[in-house]
Design a protein around this motif. Sequence first.
Motif, short mmCIF file in Angstrom:
data_model
loop_
_atom_site.label_atom_id
_atom_site.label_comp_id
_atom_site.label_asym_id
_atom_site.label_seq_id
_atom_site.Cartn_x
_atom_site.Cartn_y
_atom_site.Cartn_z
N ARG A 1 -6.53 -2.27 -7.36
CA ARG A 1 -5.54 -2.46 -8.41
C ARG A 1 -5.43 -3.92 -8.82
O ARG A 1 -5.30 -4.26 -9.99
N ILE A 2 -5.49 -4.82 -7.82
CA ILE A 2 -5.39 -6.25 -8.12
C ILE A 2 -6.60 -6.72 -8.93
O ILE A 2 -6.45 -7.45 -9.92
N THR B 1 1.56 -9.80 -17.39
CA THR B 1 1.70 -10.01 -15.95
C THR B 1 2.85 -9.19 -15.38
O THR B 1 2.71 -8.53 -14.34
N LEU C 1 -4.81 -1.40 -2.98
CA LEU C 1 -4.23 -2.62 -3.52
C LEU C 1 -5.30 -3.57 -4.03
O LEU C 1 -5.15 -4.20 -5.08
N LEU C 2 -6.40 -3.69 -3.29
CA LEU C 2 -7.48 -4.57 -3.72
C LEU C 2 -8.05 -4.11 -5.05
O LEU C 2 -8.28 -4.93 -5.96
N ILE D 1 2.15 -1.76 -10.28
CA ILE D 1 1.74 -1.74 -8.88
C ILE D 1 2.95 -1.52 -7.97
O ILE D 1 2.91 -0.72 -7.03
N SER E 1 -6.34 -5.35 -12.33
CA SER E 1 -5.26 -6.03 -13.04
C SER E 1 -5.71 -7.39 -13.56
O SER E 1 -5.37 -7.79 -14.68
N ILE E 2 -6.47 -8.12 -12.74
CA ILE E 2 -6.99 -9.42 -13.17
C ILE E 2 -7.91 -9.24 -14.37
O ILE E 2 -7.85 -10.00 -15.36
N LYS F 1 -4.76 -0.80 1.75
CA LYS F 1 -5.35 -2.11 1.45
C LYS F 1 -6.45 -1.98 0.40
O LYS F 1 -6.57 -2.82 -0.49
N ILE G 1 2.53 -6.11 -12.62
CA ILE G 1 3.27 -6.17 -11.35
C ILE G 1 4.20 -4.96 -11.22
O ILE G 1 4.30 -4.35 -10.14
#
Length: 522
Positions: A8-9, A495, A5-6, A502, A12-13, A2, A499
């Motif tokens: 990376r997100i 985008t 992922l947080l 990830i 990514s943003i 988790k 994606i």
Amino acid sequence: MKKYLLKRILFSIFALFSVVGIVMVLVYSLIDRSLIFANDPTIAKKANNELEIYKIQKYEKYGYLKYYNYDTYIASKYQAKYGDEYTTNAEYVAASKAISNEQTYLSNPDVQEFIKTYEADRFTIQLLPQKKKSNGAFLSKAYLIATKDINPITRLFKYFGEMFKFETIHDVEDPNLTDRYVRWEWDKRSNMPALVGSGTTHKYLIYFDNKFPFVHQNILKINLGKSYVTYRDVDLTEVFAQATGEALFEQQEYPNDLGTGVTHETSYDFHTVTYNSAELSPIEISMFPDRYTLPTQQHSGLSRMANSFSIGIISTILVYLFGLPLGVLMALRKDKLADKLGNFYIIFIIAVPSLAYIFMFASIGMNIFGLPYKFATAEVKFMAYILPTISLALPAIGGLMKWMRRYMIDQMNSDYVKFARSQGLSEGEIFSKHVSPNAFIYLVHGIPADILGALTGAIITERVYGVPGVGALLTDAITKSDNSLIVAMTLFYTTLTIISLIAGDLLLAKYDPRISFTQGGN
């Protein structure tokens, strides 16, 4: 996992904001903005001040600047003060004539108010003086304008801030519409339940039909802007989803006939109706009693994105279906005939320019197998997908063969394989239990990228075969200086890349037990 992922997100943003922001600076600040008029037929019909005003209005429409006109300013002011008869008011008439005299216009209180209002917001004030011929006839009227270039940061945050819009029952501004709701109803058109609304822009918010992807929604709208050059004032989301082919006519019931069995031959897609607050004719009201009209047309072909994805995903399947076993075969038959033939193909497909082999295989397909060359000329549309799909798959098959052969040979020469042989394991057991799984690790990460990359289209392949996909959109946008389309395509590509990266990491962690994204992982 988790925490990974947080991170990376969030990264990514940030990366998405950065890439789109850089592209915005390039297209709006560093490229000559006058290029947007290169294919504009109207520009040749304008002259003098009207030409300057036309350019400024276009710059505002295309997102370069903010623009205010003195004429509009005083019209709004005096209409609010005196009502719709303001044009005959003496104050308004005096104010409208004030800028005609270049020597005295600054003394007018309305002019002073206009200048003070917009100078306070750092606008540039400019008077385009009245122009006359030598005989006193007017060439052009005078204009007093305020302009300000849009700050790149402001443009970026506005773009993302207005990207998503949810439909609500308050979207329709019609005081006569009192019954506003969102509810599930039985859709007689599809014989399925549908979420419908009143007061929303679209009547059908969620509905089902027999067209891919079979479940459709109008609740959330993704606003990527409009294409003002390539596609005149068309939403870019509609450009991506734009259906191709000829209009598809079929027997259907109009909304007023729904359930009666009375049908008409029409190409309308009645699931796309939107509320029409304009004055309707008696015939239109009888056909669309709830004022939800303006349906889009149905077409026989797939959408741009569906065309690109269909070709891309089938070619990706072919790549793995042929590339993996051929690469394995080359490794198992190293330096033998199969390996030499495979290496010859790899060298050929890499060395020959892509345009050359595309045209070569297109000629073979046309002359020997009778396959259609151009998408638009194909009598059977299914046949039109064969050549571009094969042309897209051939070089990727060569690349996958090359890497699979290399990974297999590397693993076959590893110490653990030699140890397994010494323990008496057969070559089949070594290959299936040790060599293959370890060799596939290097390829697993790229599978999501290959699948999602199919959505982006193939620029050269689609151009050669005339495929109406998304692949050629970016080159068309750059050629025609369609800035909003350039930014939208950048967002689209970035985008999908994020994606896929990830997803590749997650798939690799699932496939390879040695990789962990937890705190204690190696």
